[in-house]
Design a protein around this motif. Structure first.
Motif, PDB file in Angstrom:
ATOM      1  N   TYR A   1      45.512  -1.966  22.646  1.00  0.00           N
ATOM      2  CA  TYR A   1      44.303  -1.285  22.186  1.00  0.00           C
ATOM      3  C   TYR A   1      43.190  -2.285  21.886  1.00  0.00           C
ATOM      4  CZ  TYR A   1      40.969   1.422  19.581  1.00  0.00           C
ATOM      5  OH  TYR A   1      39.796   2.000  19.174  1.00  0.00           O
ATOM      6  N   TYR A   2      43.488  -3.329  21.145  1.00  0.00           N
ATOM      7  CA  TYR A   2      42.428  -4.280  20.796  1.00  0.00           C
ATOM      8  C   TYR A   2      41.959  -5.071  22.006  1.00  0.00           C
ATOM      9  CZ  TYR A   2      41.819  -3.524  15.865  1.00  0.00           C
ATOM     10  OH  TYR A   2      41.461  -2.957  14.659  1.00  0.00           O
ATOM     11  N   ASN A   3      42.877  -5.390  22.913  1.00  0.00           N
ATOM     12  CA  ASN A   3      42.510  -6.169  24.085  1.00  0.00           C
ATOM     13  C   ASN A   3      41.568  -5.397  25.003  1.00  0.00           C
ATOM     14  OD1 ASN A   3      42.891  -8.478  25.939  1.00  0.00           O
ATOM     15  ND2 ASN A   3      43.976  -7.008  27.214  1.00  0.00           N
ATOM     16  N   LEU A   4      41.879  -4.137  25.268  1.00  0.00           N
ATOM     17  CA  LEU A   4      41.166  -3.375  26.282  1.00  0.00           C
ATOM     18  C   LEU A   4      40.148  -2.391  25.732  1.00  0.00           C
ATOM     19  CD1 LEU A   4      44.097  -2.659  28.745  1.00  0.00           C
ATOM     20  CD2 LEU A   4      42.084  -4.045  29.214  1.00  0.00           C
ATOM     21  N   VAL A   5      40.140  -2.167  24.424  1.00  0.00           N
ATOM     22  CA  VAL A   5      39.229  -1.172  23.867  1.00  0.00           C
ATOM     23  C   VAL A   5      38.355  -1.805  22.776  1.00  0.00           C
ATOM     24  CG1 VAL A   5      39.010   1.127  22.851  1.00  0.00           C
ATOM     25  CG2 VAL A   5      40.918   0.630  24.395  1.00  0.00           C
ATOM     26  N   ALA A   6      38.937  -2.073  21.626  1.00  0.00           N
ATOM     27  CA  ALA A   6      38.128  -2.538  20.497  1.00  0.00           C
ATOM     28  C   ALA A   6      37.403  -3.843  20.806  1.00  0.00           C
ATOM     29  CB  ALA A   6      39.011  -2.703  19.260  1.00  0.00           C
ATOM     30  N   ASN A   7      38.074  -4.766  21.505  1.00  0.00           N
ATOM     31  CA  ASN A   7      37.475  -6.073  21.785  1.00  0.00           C
ATOM     32  C   ASN A   7      36.908  -6.184  23.187  1.00  0.00           C
ATOM     33  OD1 ASN A   7      38.002  -7.055  19.259  1.00  0.00           O
ATOM     34  ND2 ASN A   7      39.802  -8.241  19.840  1.00  0.00           N
ATOM     35  N   PHE A   8      36.873  -5.090  23.933  1.00  0.00           N
ATOM     36  CA  PHE A   8      36.377  -5.174  25.304  1.00  0.00           C
ATOM     37  C   PHE A   8      34.892  -4.845  25.352  1.00  0.00           C
ATOM     38  CE2 PHE A   8      35.447  -3.381  29.518  1.00  0.00           C
ATOM     39  CZ  PHE A   8      35.708  -4.519  30.264  1.00  0.00           C
ATOM     40  N   ASP A   9      34.155  -5.625  26.131  1.00  0.00           N
ATOM     41  CA  ASP A   9      32.711  -5.471  26.263  1.00  0.00           C
ATOM     42  C   ASP A   9      32.376  -5.269  27.733  1.00  0.00           C
ATOM     43  OD1 ASP A   9      29.987  -5.523  26.076  1.00  0.00           O
ATOM     44  OD2 ASP A   9      29.829  -7.628  25.477  1.00  0.00           O
ATOM     45  N   VAL A  10      31.976  -4.062  28.100  1.00  0.00           N
ATOM     46  CA  VAL A  10      31.631  -3.778  29.487  1.00  0.00           C
ATOM     47  C   VAL A  10      30.400  -4.566  29.920  1.00  0.00           C
ATOM     48  CG1 VAL A  10      30.154  -1.793  28.996  1.00  0.00           C
ATOM     49  CG2 VAL A  10      31.411  -1.884  31.156  1.00  0.00           C
ATOM     50  N   PHE A  11      29.615  -5.046  28.966  1.00  0.00           N
ATOM     51  CA  PHE A  11      28.440  -5.859  29.268  1.00  0.00           C
ATOM     52  C   PHE A  11      28.761  -7.355  29.175  1.00  0.00           C
ATOM     53  CE2 PHE A  11      27.034  -1.818  27.515  1.00  0.00           C
ATOM     54  CZ  PHE A  11      26.106  -1.398  28.456  1.00  0.00           C
ATOM     55  N   GLY A  12      30.046  -7.683  29.117  1.00  0.00           N
ATOM     56  CA  GLY A  12      30.451  -9.056  28.879  1.00  0.00           C
ATOM     57  C   GLY A  12      30.462  -9.928  30.120  1.00  0.00           C
ATOM     58  N   SER A  13      30.786 -11.197  29.907  1.00  0.00           N
ATOM     59  CA  SER A  13      30.771 -12.200  30.964  1.00  0.00           C
ATOM     60  C   SER A  13      32.046 -12.142  31.787  1.00  0.00           C
ATOM     61  CB  SER A  13      30.635 -13.594  30.348  1.00  0.00           C
ATOM     62  OG  SER A  13      31.813 -13.904  29.597  1.00  0.00           O
ATOM     63  N   VAL A  14      32.043 -12.863  32.894  1.00  0.00           N
ATOM     64  CA  VAL A  14      33.231 -12.942  33.731  1.00  0.00           C
ATOM     65  C   VAL A  14      34.380 -13.584  32.970  1.00  0.00           C
ATOM     66  CG1 VAL A  14      32.499 -15.148  34.767  1.00  0.00           C
ATOM     67  CG2 VAL A  14      34.126 -13.684  35.965  1.00  0.00           C
ATOM     68  N   SER A  15      34.072 -14.520  32.087  1.00  0.00           N
ATOM     69  CA  SER A  15      35.114 -15.153  31.281  1.00  0.00           C
ATOM     70  C   SER A  15      35.797 -14.130  30.380  1.00  0.00           C
ATOM     71  CB  SER A  15      34.518 -16.280  30.433  1.00  0.00           C
ATOM     72  OG  SER A  15      35.454 -16.757  29.491  1.00  0.00           O
ATOM     73  N   HIS A  16      34.995 -13.349  29.687  1.00  0.00           N
ATOM     74  CA  HIS A  16      35.541 -12.319  28.797  1.00  0.00           C
ATOM     75  C   HIS A  16      36.396 -11.330  29.582  1.00  0.00           C
ATOM     76  CE1 HIS A  16      35.651  -8.974  25.939  1.00  0.00           C
ATOM     77  NE2 HIS A  16      35.128  -8.209  26.884  1.00  0.00           N
ATOM     78  N   GLN A  17      35.904 -10.864  30.705  1.00  0.00           N
ATOM     79  CA  GLN A  17      36.625  -9.850  31.457  1.00  0.00           C
ATOM     80  C   GLN A  17      37.892 -10.410  32.082  1.00  0.00           C
ATOM     81  OE1 GLN A  17      34.154  -7.305  33.852  1.00  0.00           O
ATOM     82  NE2 GLN A  17      32.461  -7.392  32.405  1.00  0.00           N
ATOM     83  N   ALA A  18      37.844 -11.667  32.535  1.00  0.00           N
ATOM     84  CA  ALA A  18      39.044 -12.281  33.103  1.00  0.00           C
ATOM     85  C   ALA A  18      40.126 -12.460  32.039  1.00  0.00           C
ATOM     86  CB  ALA A  18      38.686 -13.620  33.739  1.00  0.00           C
ATOM     87  N   GLN A  19      39.731 -12.926  30.851  1.00  0.00           N
ATOM     88  CA  GLN A  19      40.717 -13.090  29.784  1.00  0.00           C
ATOM     89  C   GLN A  19      41.359 -11.757  29.410  1.00  0.00           C
ATOM     90  OE1 GLN A  19      39.488 -15.782  26.413  1.00  0.00           O
ATOM     91  NE2 GLN A  19      37.565 -15.759  27.554  1.00  0.00           N
ATOM     92  N   THR A  20      40.527 -10.720  29.352  1.00  0.00           N
ATOM     93  CA  THR A  20      41.035  -9.396  29.013  1.00  0.00           C
ATOM     94  C   THR A  20      42.066  -8.939  30.024  1.00  0.00           C
ATOM     95  OG1 THR A  20      38.942  -8.800  27.960  1.00  0.00           O
ATOM     96  CG2 THR A  20      40.356  -6.993  28.654  1.00  0.00           C
TER      97      THR A  20
END
Length: 766
Positions: free
Chosen positions: A495-514
């Motif tokens: 839940y925290y990885n994919l919802v609470a801490n996920f930012d659809v406006f985020g960087s490629v780094s953020h999305q790759a880590q997720t």
């Protein structure tokens, strides 16, 4: 000049007139009863949520006034996060959105109305009814959206004559187009939807707000945990369809005053000022893809109080909002009894799995390209979850459960990912040892949560449709290739990885880590399930799940499978995995809210229609080659002469050697192993195609799918698509689409919302 051509030019010219021309003479159609229903019937299917082309949201007045933008929300290559553009959150008022680069679609002054121009362009360049789309008209969510500004329209239409709206679908009926034209020419007056509450709903809203805003440290900590877990829910206080939906927000204003939402990037970001938990009404048109419903009522309030305050505990110093606090909810909320946190999530497991599988961001490939096309989910019994049972063990592992992704910087993100992955693998080592020491006999069926006797959230099915997915209660379909068994640390991290801490406006780094971390969560859920199998069979089963390049991932990234500790289940066959699933289906039959006679038929209990459809299930592509021409999810509307209708979903389950990597999915695809699952009702928010089949034609339709001759594309299109299909250009597509929504409102009204047509395919000529 040809009179038809002249009429088309006149129609287009009228739509391109500046809106001031008729503003003083046209009367205004009523927005709520005449205008929004037109948008709902023909526009909202594509223009809602973040995946609306050009960010044009037509579900409510604020979206219409915001207008369109050339900036895409989804961008897997950006190196830095961008400013979010969430409707009614990040800016309010037309001028604020203009400053953010959005342009008007209504026109004004001497500027033409984009809205009317695009509708007029479709009228001037209609599609050939029932034919394939023009080759230059590219559809699908990966198409390039040009998003022309008003002064760019002439050049845009010259280059893209078939780009009128609705995009790639039949024109809006003339009477409805006239309504929109008259409305825009009258100045496009809109009234903000009014909240209409019953006295009981208003009372419950106030009751929940009073409780959530309690002053004790314990209440403040629990309320923060609840807020972070419900921030993306569509909250509902009524048991009837007409009740309102709300979002739980942090507001500058207390109860009794208008909500003033504090806009933060994440629900666990620092609000920066004093706040109150409030319920903000969601009054726009309901769309299925964002309607992740959670019911709040007096029963839920009583249950929540019992869970979190049934035992005495102290909050201590309240946590802050640092990166460390955001990255590790296990430490941040460690003072709250772990059993309460887990049980709340179990009670509502369907909601929580939907938040990160179906997701509130509307294009979920970050989550969905790491999961199988069909699998089942179950959960660890809290009393047998060592994280819940053993406080000392919990304190030891909490610090290892930090999540990556909170840092958007590319270089810092890489180090954060490595640290999180190392912590996760160290945690898995300690977890194995903990279970070995405290349950040396191994995992047993009693370790599986049985829904406390009657909770249908205990068994869930997931169907992936490429970059979207659907979660349903009950175990549907034939036995899947993989099954997840989630405990509290797995569920909370997901839940925290994919919802609470996920930012659809985020960087490629953020999305790759997720994405990479969710890969570990999936593997952990699968390996947890394998503890139920005999030790000697675990590695062979895991190897079947991770074939080809997946073996490299098993060696490099995942914790080694436990091949030592026995299982207490007592499986005896040479194929223990299907034997185990069979035992579970029998053991939990009373919880399987959705019996599945189509895919797991009991022959003497089938009616003729179910028996017929059951012949499509579990038949591989080699025996039913027409599967190769079906998309991920097709709706079949079966009709009778008296108006009765039933909807089925044909879900194409695509097989891959593994789902362990971000890229190269096509290289791991095994098309010859694809199968169909046939479900009653609607098992997708994004139908790729629709068939309309009179009941008397159903045997011929099913026979057509089973006929190997229709494995050739030309025959499939000629014999099935042209006979029963609803192509994008078919004027009947709208009637079928609206009939599907009528079915939804009758079948499950609280889950009903407009489906998305952005992924609707176009079949080529036969």
């Amino acid at each position: 000049m040809n009179p038809v051509r002249m009429a088309k030019r006149t129609w287009a010219a009228l739509f391109l007139l500046p809106v001031t021309v008729l503003a003083q003479t046209a009367s205004a159609p009523d927005y709520a009863t005449e205008v929004q229903p037109v948008f709902d019937r023909y526009c909202v299917a594509c223009h809602a949520c973040y995946d609306a082309p050009c960010q044009l949201d037509l579900t409510q007045p604020s979206g219409i006034l915001r207008g369109a933008s050339k900036k895409p929300v989804y961008d897997g290559t950006r190196l830095r996060e961008v400013a979010p553009s969430r409707l009614d959150i990040d800016a309010t008022g037309e001028s604020a959105w203009r400053e953010r680069g959005f342009h008007s679609v209504l026109g004004g002054g001497q500027a033409p109305s984009l809205l009317l121009a695009l509708i007029g362009q479709k009228a001037a360049h209609p599609l050939q009814a029932g034919a394939p789309l023009p080759k230059e008209l590219k559809t699908g969510i990966r198409r390039k959206n040009y998003c022309p500004a008003p002064d760019e329209l002439p050049d845009y239409f010259r280059k893209h004559p078939h780009a009128g709206m609705p995009f790639g679908f039949p024109a809006i009926p003339q009477a409805d187009a006239d309504t929109l034209r008259a409305w825009v020419h009258a100045g496009a007056p809109m009234q903000k939807p009014l909240l209409q509450q019953t006295a009981d709903e208003a009372r419950q809203v106030r009751q929940w707000e009073d409780w959530l805003n309690g002053k004790s440290p314990e209440q403040r900590l629990v309320s923060r945990w609840l807020y972070e877990h419900l921030a993306f829910a569509r909250l509902h206080f009524s048991s009837v369809y007409r009740g309102n939906f709300y979002r739980l927000v942090r507001s500058r204003t207390p109860a009794g005053k208008p909500v003033s939402e504090i806009a933060t990037r994440y629900p666990n970001s620092d609000p920066g000022e004093a706040y109150y938990y409030r319920f903000r009404p969601e009054l726009g048109t309901r769309v299925y893809k964002t309607l992740i419903r959670f019911t709040l009522n007096e029963t839920q309030l009583q249950r929540t109080r019992e869970l979190f305050f049934g035992t005495s505990w102290k909050a201590g110093d309240l946590p802050g909002y640092s990166a460390e606090d955001r990255a590790n909810p296990f430490v941040t909320f460690g003072a709250i009894p772990a059993r309460a946190r887990y049980q709340f999530m179990l009670d509502n497991a369907h909601y929580f799995i939907r938040t990160f599988i179906r997701g509130p961001v509307c294009r979920g490939q970050i989550a969905t390209d790491v999961i199988r096309d069909h699998f089942w989910v179950m959960f660890q019994e809290p009393d047998q979850d060592q994280y819940i049972r053993d406080a000392g063990y919990r304190r030891t592992v909490d610090k290892l459960l930090s999540l990556p992704g909170v840092d958007h910087d590319l270089l810092d993100g890489a180090s954060a990912w490595l640290a999180a992955a190392d912590g996760r693998n160290r945690y898995e080592e300690l977890r194995k040892a903990q279970y070995r020491d405290h349950a040396p006999e191994g995992a047993a069926l009693g370790d599986i949560w049985a829904g406390d006797g009657n909770n249908p959230n205990a068994l869930l099915s997931v169907f992936r449709h490429h970059d979207s997915a659907t979660v349903v209660r009950g175990w549907l379909g034939q036995q899947p290739l993989t099954t997840w068994w989630m405990d509290y640390p797995l569920l909370e991290r997901a839940y925290y990885n994919l919802v609470a801490n996920f930012d659809v406006f985020g960087s490629v780094s953020h999305q790759a880590q997720t994405r990479l971390y969710f890969d570990l969560i999936r593997n952990g859920s699968e390996q947890n399930f394998l503890r139920l199998l005999p030790a000697s069979h675990r590695k062979p089963v895991l190897s079947r799940w991770y074939r080809g390049s997946g073996k490299l991932k098993l060696w490099l990234a995942y914790e080694k499978i436990d091949t030592q500790q026995p299982s207490a289940v007592g499986l005896r066959s040479d194929s223990p995995y299907p034997e185990l699933l069979g035992q579970l289906l029998h053991r939990f039959a009373h919880l399987n809210q959705t019996p599945d006679p189509i895919n797991r038929p009991v022959i003497d209990q089938l009616d003729a229609e179910t028996a017929l459809l059951s012949t499509l299930s579990n038949t591989p592509l080699g025996n039913m080659p027409a599967i190769r021409h079906l998309p991920d999810a097709s709706l079949v509307r079966v009709t009778e002469g008296d108006g009765t209708q039933r909807i089925y979903t044909l879900v194409r389950n695509r097989m891959h050697t593994n789902v362990a990597f971000m890229l190269g999915e096509s290289l791991r695809y095994q098309a010859e192993l694809d199968e169909l699952t046939v479900t009653r009702g609607i098992t997708t928010g994004y139908p790729n195609f629709m068939f309309e089949v009179p009941l008397e034609d159903l045997p011929a339709f099913v026979a057509g799918l089973r006929d190997k001759a229709n494995g050739r594309q030309a025959a499939f299109v000629r014999n099935l698509v042209e006979t029963w299909g609803r192509r994008r250009s078919d004027p009947r597509v709208w009637n079928t689409f609206h009939a599907v929504h009528d079915f939804m409102r009758e079948d499950e009204p609280l889950e009903a919302g407009i489906l998305d047509l952005n992924r609707y395919i176009d079949y080529p000529e036969s």
